[in-house]
Design a protein around this motif. Structure first.
Motif, mmCIF file in Angstrom:
data_model
loop_
_atom_site.group_PDB
_atom_site.id
_atom_site.type_symbol
_atom_site.label_atom_id
_atom_site.label_comp_id
_atom_site.label_asym_id
_atom_site.label_seq_id
_atom_site.Cartn_x
_atom_site.Cartn_y
_atom_site.Cartn_z
ATOM 1 N N ALA A 180 4.747 3.843 -8.330
ATOM 2 C CA ALA A 180 5.692 4.338 -7.322
ATOM 3 C C ALA A 180 5.115 4.307 -5.910
ATOM 4 O O ALA A 180 5.613 4.994 -5.023
ATOM 5 C CB ALA A 180 6.173 5.761 -7.658
ATOM 6 N N GLN A 181 4.079 3.499 -5.688
ATOM 7 C CA GLN A 181 3.385 3.504 -4.409
ATOM 8 C C GLN A 181 3.549 2.180 -3.662
ATOM 9 O O GLN A 181 3.816 1.148 -4.259
ATOM 10 C CB GLN A 181 1.894 3.772 -4.619
ATOM 11 C CG GLN A 181 1.594 5.051 -5.365
ATOM 12 C CD GLN A 181 2.175 6.287 -4.693
ATOM 13 O OE1 GLN A 181 2.027 6.459 -3.478
ATOM 14 N NE2 GLN A 181 2.837 7.143 -5.464
ATOM 15 N N GLU A 182 3.341 2.249 -2.347
ATOM 16 C CA GLU A 182 3.252 1.055 -1.513
ATOM 17 C C GLU A 182 1.812 0.907 -1.036
ATOM 18 O O GLU A 182 1.237 1.842 -0.478
ATOM 19 C CB GLU A 182 4.169 1.145 -0.295
ATOM 20 C CG GLU A 182 4.075 -0.091 0.603
ATOM 21 C CD GLU A 182 4.808 0.061 1.923
ATOM 22 O OE1 GLU A 182 5.110 -0.973 2.549
ATOM 23 O OE2 GLU A 182 5.063 1.220 2.345
ATOM 24 N N PHE A 183 1.239 -0.270 -1.269
ATOM 25 C CA PHE A 183 -0.118 -0.559 -0.843
ATOM 26 C C PHE A 183 -0.064 -1.638 0.240
ATOM 27 O O PHE A 183 0.367 -2.758 -0.019
ATOM 28 C CB PHE A 183 -0.967 -1.036 -2.026
ATOM 29 C CG PHE A 183 -1.153 0.016 -3.082
ATOM 30 C CD1 PHE A 183 -2.274 0.826 -3.080
ATOM 31 C CD2 PHE A 183 -0.189 0.208 -4.068
ATOM 32 C CE1 PHE A 183 -2.443 1.807 -4.051
ATOM 33 C CE2 PHE A 183 -0.346 1.190 -5.038
ATOM 34 C CZ PHE A 183 -1.476 1.991 -5.035
ATOM 35 N N LYS A 184 -0.487 -1.287 1.442
ATOM 36 C CA LYS A 184 -0.448 -2.226 2.554
ATOM 37 C C LYS A 184 -1.770 -2.983 2.649
ATOM 38 O O LYS A 184 -2.846 -2.383 2.594
ATOM 39 C CB LYS A 184 -0.172 -1.499 3.861
ATOM 40 C CG LYS A 184 1.220 -0.887 3.934
ATOM 41 C CD LYS A 184 1.450 -0.210 5.286
ATOM 42 C CE LYS A 184 2.845 0.397 5.341
ATOM 43 N NZ LYS A 184 3.102 1.066 6.647
ATOM 44 N N VAL A 185 -1.673 -4.288 2.798
ATOM 45 C CA VAL A 185 -2.830 -5.139 3.055
ATOM 46 C C VAL A 185 -2.548 -5.840 4.372
ATOM 47 O O VAL A 185 -1.961 -6.918 4.423
ATOM 48 C CB VAL A 185 -3.052 -6.156 1.915
ATOM 49 C CG1 VAL A 185 -4.329 -6.957 2.154
ATOM 50 C CG2 VAL A 185 -3.105 -5.457 0.562
ATOM 51 N N ASP A 186 -2.941 -5.199 5.464
ATOM 52 C CA ASP A 186 -2.534 -5.672 6.786
ATOM 53 C C ASP A 186 -3.643 -5.623 7.825
ATOM 54 O O ASP A 186 -3.382 -5.717 9.025
ATOM 55 C CB ASP A 186 -1.319 -4.861 7.273
ATOM 56 C CG ASP A 186 -1.642 -3.385 7.498
ATOM 57 O OD1 ASP A 186 -2.785 -2.958 7.210
ATOM 58 O OD2 ASP A 186 -0.753 -2.641 7.974
ATOM 59 N N ALA A 187 -4.903 -5.454 7.366
ATOM 60 C CA ALA A 187 -6.045 -5.383 8.276
ATOM 61 C C ALA A 187 -5.908 -4.226 9.271
ATOM 62 O O ALA A 187 -6.451 -4.280 10.365
ATOM 63 C CB ALA A 187 -6.248 -6.711 9.017
ATOM 64 N N GLY A 188 -5.165 -3.193 8.855
ATOM 65 C CA GLY A 188 -5.043 -2.008 9.709
ATOM 66 C C GLY A 188 -4.133 -2.200 10.907
ATOM 67 O O GLY A 188 -4.417 -1.683 12.001
#
Length: 277
Positions: free
Chosen positions: A267-275
């Motif tokens: 149920a989570q969102e994991f961002k991979v965006d270099a901050g």
């Protein structure tokens, strides 16, 4: 028209050491070895990096894409590198019947799927004024509907297996109020709703569902169409990390969530965006 997330960059474009098929030095997830994985839009772009990453883990990989030549080249590249050749079919995901038939055919050959990665997407640019009802429906038919019906197709098999993992590819573009693709933004914003709306229902059968939202990933298509001097300045200004995001950076997070190491993540969102700020 491409239904995958751009074209996968070969090793020469990455800032880290890679093989022709993917990246070296990834963590090994023993739980993924021998598991069956289905990926939409896996022939190029981020999808191809995900296909390669699972193949490197020893998973049994199946994918669909509309890009026939790119898909065959990827499958052959992986086989030549000594990995199990992925199962793949040409499929226009706007045809839900065709998509579900591909999933059923692949499951019959590879076994019920432990992992589904809903990656397929097309971020064609458009203006508010230019959108017709037909165009709107076509954008949703690529960017929104396939994920739901792919989940519907794989869940019975995951229940038989005693659990599974669904990873939906979202986007940070709409969260940053990106312009030039309102229909894409609508579709991608719905990914978090799909993830959270199904998490409790699927969780009762130990099926996890999460969103991975990439930042600005330097695929061939992005570099060719959108990365200019202004884009370089935007990356330098907004990313906390100085290195450019590559397709295999997204694949790394997908692997974790698909593996037993992510057993209590749902149920989570994991961002991979270099901050990106």
């Amino acid at each position: 028209m491409s239904h995958s997330s751009d074209t996968y960059l070969p090793s020469s474009s990455s800032s880290s050491t890679t093989t022709a098929a993917g990246s070296q030095g990834l963590s090994r997830f023993p739980s993924l070895r021998g598991r069956s994985v289905f990926i939409t839009g896996g022939g190029s772009g981020i999808g191809a990096a995900i296909v390669a990453a699972f193949a490197e883990q020893g998973a049994r990989v199946a994918f669909v894409d509309v890009a026939r030549e790119a898909s065959e080249a990827l499958a052959q590249q992986l086989a030549d590198a000594g990995m199990e050749r992925p199962w793949w079919r040409t499929c226009d995901v706007r045809d839900i019947g065709a998509l579900q038939a591909c999933i059923a055919e692949a499951a019959a050959e590879l076994g019920d799927f432990s992992v589904l990665v809903n990656n397929v997407a097309s971020d064609d640019r458009h203006t508010l004024e230019s959108v017709t009802p037909a165009y709107y429906d076509e954008r949703m038919a690529i960017n929104e509907r396939p994920a739901f019906f792919a989940i519907q197709s794989v869940v019975p098999g995951m229940r038989k297996l005693g659990g599974g993992s669904v990873v939906n590819l979202g986007s940070t573009g709409w969260q940053g109020k990106g312009t030039g693709y309102p229909c894409y933004a609508i579709a991608k914003s719905s990914v978090n709703g799909l993830t959270r709306g199904l998490a409790k229902t699927l969780g009762q059968d130990r099926i996890r569902i999460n969103t991975v939202s990439p930042g600005w990933v330097m695929t061939e298509r992005q570099i060719k169409l959108w990365l200019d001097a202004a884009g370089e300045e935007e990356i330098a200004r907004n990313q906390c990390l100085p290195d450019k995001l590559r397709p295999h950076d997204i694949a790394r997070m997908v692997l974790f969530l698909a593996s037993d190491d992510g057993a209590m993540c749902t149920a989570q969102e994991f961002k991979v965006d270099a901050g990106w700020v």
